[in-house]
Scaffold this active site. Structure first.
Site, mmCIF file in Angstrom:
data_model
loop_
_atom_site.group_PDB
_atom_site.id
_atom_site.type_symbol
_atom_site.label_atom_id
_atom_site.label_comp_id
_atom_site.label_asym_id
_atom_site.label_seq_id
_atom_site.Cartn_x
_atom_site.Cartn_y
_atom_site.Cartn_z
ATOM 1 N N ARG A 60 0.823 -1.214 0.000
ATOM 2 C CA ARG A 60 0.000 0.000 0.000
ATOM 3 C C ARG A 60 0.861 1.272 0.000
ATOM 4 N NH1 ARG A 60 -5.397 -0.143 1.838
ATOM 5 N NH2 ARG A 60 -6.374 -2.048 1.135
ATOM 6 N N ASP A 168 -15.701 11.065 6.884
ATOM 7 C CA ASP A 168 -14.691 10.013 6.753
ATOM 8 C C ASP A 168 -13.333 10.680 6.920
ATOM 9 O OD1 ASP A 168 -14.818 6.952 5.320
ATOM 10 O OD2 ASP A 168 -12.856 7.930 5.318
HETATM 11 C C1 LIG Z 1 -14.638 -0.530 5.497
HETATM 12 S S1 LIG Z 1 -15.143 1.133 5.270
HETATM 13 C C2 LIG Z 1 -16.784 1.097 5.943
HETATM 14 C C3 LIG Z 1 -17.749 1.922 5.121
HETATM 15 C C4 LIG Z 1 -19.194 1.888 5.594
HETATM 16 N N1 LIG Z 1 -19.320 2.400 6.939
HETATM 17 C C5 LIG Z 1 -19.751 0.493 5.522
HETATM 18 O O1 LIG Z 1 -19.914 -0.160 6.551
HETATM 19 O O2 LIG Z 1 -20.027 0.025 4.414
HETATM 20 C C6 LIG Z 1 -14.209 1.945 6.566
HETATM 21 C C7 LIG Z 1 -14.126 3.442 6.386
HETATM 22 O O3 LIG Z 1 -13.646 3.994 7.612
HETATM 23 C C8 LIG Z 1 -12.816 5.077 7.303
HETATM 24 N N2 LIG Z 1 -11.950 5.363 8.463
HETATM 25 C C9 LIG Z 1 -10.882 4.666 8.912
HETATM 26 N N3 LIG Z 1 -10.337 5.264 9.983
HETATM 27 C C10 LIG Z 1 -11.084 6.361 10.225
HETATM 28 C C11 LIG Z 1 -11.014 7.398 11.198
HETATM 29 N N4 LIG Z 1 -10.062 7.427 12.137
HETATM 30 N N5 LIG Z 1 -11.942 8.383 11.151
HETATM 31 C C12 LIG Z 1 -12.918 8.380 10.197
HETATM 32 N N6 LIG Z 1 -13.022 7.424 9.245
HETATM 33 C C13 LIG Z 1 -12.120 6.429 9.263
HETATM 34 C C14 LIG Z 1 -12.056 4.620 6.070
HETATM 35 O O4 LIG Z 1 -11.502 5.708 5.352
HETATM 36 C C15 LIG Z 1 -13.150 3.868 5.307
HETATM 37 O O5 LIG Z 1 -13.776 4.687 4.352
#
Ligand SMILES: C[S@@+](CC[C@H](N)C(=O)[O-])C[C@H]1O[C@@H](n2cnc3c(N)ncnc32)[C@H](O)[C@@H]1O
Length: 301
Positions: A60, A168
């Protein structure tokens, strides 16, 4: 999968949505650099990466090295250290987060919201329904909610007014959420009837084969706004009292202390009587303000 008790367990290969190749191209990732990178993303966004997963990190972050024309990971760490603006740390977090999502993911939660949750909320509602998708990724979660609310309105069911917020840590996915343009695969969770009502063919946006992509209709797009917010530090997000929060499939990437911090911050922004959805593997342990209603569904007391 049944909900677990206590805070969620972390996946064995955090953020490995796309499986890295066995031997990633590019410079090798020394163990000390892997540890430094893990520590940085843990401090910056709460992400808990196992530094032993060097293939994943090298794959990555290696892409970022190539973009910057850097020869090795120590040069990249020097770049990170020299950048007081925090911009490069945000790039690093972008590189190591996974954004897997889909429309009407965990459909039973939307069904429960439709059949039960919105009636519960209506008992104590004041003003428009406020929905917050707190790890919104490319927006599928929030647009699914917009579709659900529009369908209810078409049936003459409340609420009549709502406000939708998606946040996000990744600016890149938020730009996609706001644009609301999707491929055929990304809208696989939408029935033909829903596509016909709430999506349109976006002639301006085409796939590699020149076929038009799908776009959420302007009437729905006008109902949502998106903002960058790090769940580990919500101080820059204006105060609000949400009726519904989706905090799904993100806690699993945090270490226990970071999970607890995030749950606190989110619970504070949920109004009494408000509903919290987590992912199916993300049970929240006993919490004084959050009463479990069902696995992965909580109500603020
Ligand atoms: C696997 S996706 C989940 C998306 C959606 N909530 C779902 O369940 O389909 C995880 C998301 O969390 C975000 N994320 C990770 N760490 C984060 C943080 N510290 N604050 C806000 N968002 C975060 C990532 O950028 C990503 O878009």
């Amino acid at each position: 999968m049944a909900a677990t008790h206590g805070m969620p367990t972390r996946p064995t290969a955090p953020h490995s949505g796309a499986r890295p190749p066995a031997a990633p191209a590019g410079p090798p990732l020394p163990r000390d650099a892997a540890e430094a990178i893990s520590a940085l993303v843990e401090r910056g966004a709460g992400l808990h990466l196992d530094p032993a997963k060097t293939d994943f990190i090298a794959f990555r972050v290696g892409r970022r090295l190539r973009e910057l024309g850097l020869a090795d990971f120590h040069a990249y760490l020097a770049r990170l250290e020299a950048d007081a603006s925090g911009a490069e740390l945000r790039h690093l977090v972008e590189a190591l987060t996974t954004h897997t999502t889909s429309f009407f993911r965990e459909a039973h939660q939307y069904a429960w919201l439709d059949e039960t949750g919105l009636d519960l909320l209506a008992e104590t509602a004041r003003g428009p329904l406020r929905v917050w998708s707190a790890a919104a990724s490319i927006g599928a979660e929030l647009w699914s909610t917009a579709i659900l609310l529009a369908e209810r309105a078409a049936r003459g069911q409340g609420p009549t007014r709502w406000e939708l917020l998606g946040t996000d840590v990744s600016a890149r996915v938020l730009a996609r959420a706001e644009r609301a343009v999707y491929t055929e695969e990304e809208i696989a969770g939408l029935s033909p009837a829903r596509r016909a009502c709430y999506l349109m063919r976006a002639r301006r946006f085409t796939d590699a084969g020149g076929r038009p992509l799908w776009r959420v209709v302007p009437e729905l797009r006008a109902q949502a706004r998106f903002a960058r917010a790090n769940l580990q530090d919500l101080s820059e997000l204006p105060d609000f009292a949400a009726d519904v929060v989706f905090l799904r499939n993100v806690l699993i990437y945090f270490a226990p202390a970071a999970q607890a911090r995030v749950v606190e911050g989110v619970a504070r922004r949920l109004r009494p009587g408000g509903i919290l959805f987590t992912g199916h593997a993300e049970a929240i342990g006993p919490h004084p303000a959050l009463a479990p209603l069902r696995p992965s569904i909580y109500r603020k007391v």
